[in-house]
Design a protein around this motif. Structure first.
Motif, mmCIF file in Angstrom:
data_model
loop_
_atom_site.group_PDB
_atom_site.id
_atom_site.type_symbol
_atom_site.label_atom_id
_atom_site.label_comp_id
_atom_site.label_asym_id
_atom_site.label_seq_id
_atom_site.Cartn_x
_atom_site.Cartn_y
_atom_site.Cartn_z
ATOM 1 N N PHE A 44 -11.683 0.159 1.047
ATOM 2 C CA PHE A 44 -11.320 -0.103 -0.305
ATOM 3 C C PHE A 44 -12.678 -0.690 -0.823
ATOM 4 O O PHE A 44 -13.602 -1.006 -0.231
ATOM 5 C CB PHE A 44 -10.204 -1.220 -0.065
ATOM 6 C CG PHE A 44 -8.871 -0.898 0.010
ATOM 7 C CD1 PHE A 44 -8.121 -0.638 -1.181
ATOM 8 C CD2 PHE A 44 -8.381 -0.513 1.181
ATOM 9 C CE1 PHE A 44 -6.920 -0.142 -1.007
ATOM 10 C CE2 PHE A 44 -7.000 -0.042 1.327
ATOM 11 C CZ PHE A 44 -6.205 0.184 0.203
ATOM 12 N N SER A 82 -7.542 -2.187 -7.369
ATOM 13 C CA SER A 82 -7.755 -1.640 -6.208
ATOM 14 C C SER A 82 -8.401 -0.285 -5.949
ATOM 15 O O SER A 82 -7.622 0.580 -6.784
ATOM 16 C CB SER A 82 -6.635 -1.888 -5.070
ATOM 17 O OG SER A 82 -6.356 -3.106 -4.933
ATOM 18 N N TRP A 136 0.677 -1.312 0.010
ATOM 19 C CA TRP A 136 0.103 0.155 0.132
ATOM 20 C C TRP A 136 0.847 1.285 0.112
ATOM 21 O O TRP A 136 0.352 2.158 -0.659
ATOM 22 C CB TRP A 136 -1.044 0.177 1.263
ATOM 23 C CG TRP A 136 -2.168 -0.762 0.939
ATOM 24 C CD1 TRP A 136 -2.354 -1.522 -0.015
ATOM 25 C CD2 TRP A 136 -3.096 -1.084 2.039
ATOM 26 N NE1 TRP A 136 -3.519 -2.443 0.342
ATOM 27 C CE2 TRP A 136 -4.104 -2.155 1.340
ATOM 28 C CE3 TRP A 136 -3.396 -0.707 3.347
ATOM 29 C CZ2 TRP A 136 -4.944 -2.607 2.097
ATOM 30 C CZ3 TRP A 136 -4.277 -1.291 4.044
ATOM 31 C CH2 TRP A 136 -5.314 -2.265 3.408
ATOM 32 N N VAL A 190 -9.250 3.056 -3.602
ATOM 33 C CA VAL A 190 -9.121 3.454 -2.113
ATOM 34 C C VAL A 190 -10.188 4.455 -2.168
ATOM 35 O O VAL A 190 -10.371 5.328 -3.036
ATOM 36 C CB VAL A 190 -8.016 3.956 -1.715
ATOM 37 C CG1 VAL A 190 -8.197 4.718 -0.418
ATOM 38 C CG2 VAL A 190 -6.885 3.194 -2.021
ATOM 39 N N HIS A 240 -1.082 4.260 -1.554
ATOM 40 C CA HIS A 240 -2.695 4.344 -0.794
ATOM 41 C C HIS A 240 -2.327 4.955 0.618
ATOM 42 O O HIS A 240 -3.544 5.568 1.143
ATOM 43 C CB HIS A 240 -2.965 2.790 -0.534
ATOM 44 C CG HIS A 240 -3.349 2.311 -2.066
ATOM 45 N ND1 HIS A 240 -3.536 2.659 -2.994
ATOM 46 C CD2 HIS A 240 -3.547 1.032 -2.202
ATOM 47 C CE1 HIS A 240 -3.907 2.061 -3.985
ATOM 48 N NE2 HIS A 240 -3.856 0.757 -3.671
#
Length: 170
Positions: free
Chosen positions: A120, A131, A66, A133, A71
């Motif tokens: 998420f 992915s 991450w 966020v 992220h």
């Protein structure tokens, strides 16, 4: 919905959440195995590690991923610094196997699962191989963005509606 028994009774959870947690657990297990392989044990060498250790090292690898993806900047102030988490994990490792005897005591894993479920998109990896966020939403900004999108795509949307109506009539 999937009914999950807990010590406080059953709770119903969306199937997409269950899938997201299963997917992440699988990815964490693969990451933990890769880390352990990188330590160089021989294929014939038997290594016994506590489950809590494996959970934590897999979750630590996710936290590192991450950070690499940027992220952590988006996830907010509740996320600890990666270096702090690494240091706490290493200090815990100094306690030996006894420090990981209780699988329920997995602070990194708890943090990561909580963050995964709260911040998420659960379906992003399956549906779009990505992915996502999720950040806090300003309702006015959302309405403005939606209005802009709809106005910009009104011709395409109109065509979709026409095609849908035509297919319903046949």
């Amino acid at each position: 919905m999937v009914s999950v028994p807990t010590d406080k009774g059953e709770i119903d959870l969306p199937e997409s959440l269950i899938s997201a947690v299963q997917r992440q657990a699988s990815e964490n297990a693969i990451a933990a195995a890769a880390i352990i392989r990188s330590w160089g044990p021989r294929p014939d060498q038997k290594i016994v590690l506590p489950g809590a250790f494996l959970l934590e090292i897999g979750s630590l690898s996710l936290l590192m991923e991450w950070e690499d993806l940027g992220h952590l900047d988006v996830l907010g102030e509740n996320m600890p610094e990666l270096e702090q988490v690494k240091e706490e994990f290493l200090i815990r490792c100094l306690g030996g196997l006894v420090a990981f005897r209780d699988a329920a005591e997995t602070p990194i894993t708890s943090l990561m699962l909580t963050t995964l479920t709260e911040k998420f998109s659960w379906d992003g990896p399956e549906l779009m191989n990505a992915s996502f966020v999720l950040d806090e939403v300003d309702e006015d900004e959302l309405v403005d963005a939606l209005a802009t999108f709809l106005w910009s795509n009104r011709a395409a949307i109109e065509q979709i509606i026409i095609e849908e109506r035509a297919s319903e009539e046949t």
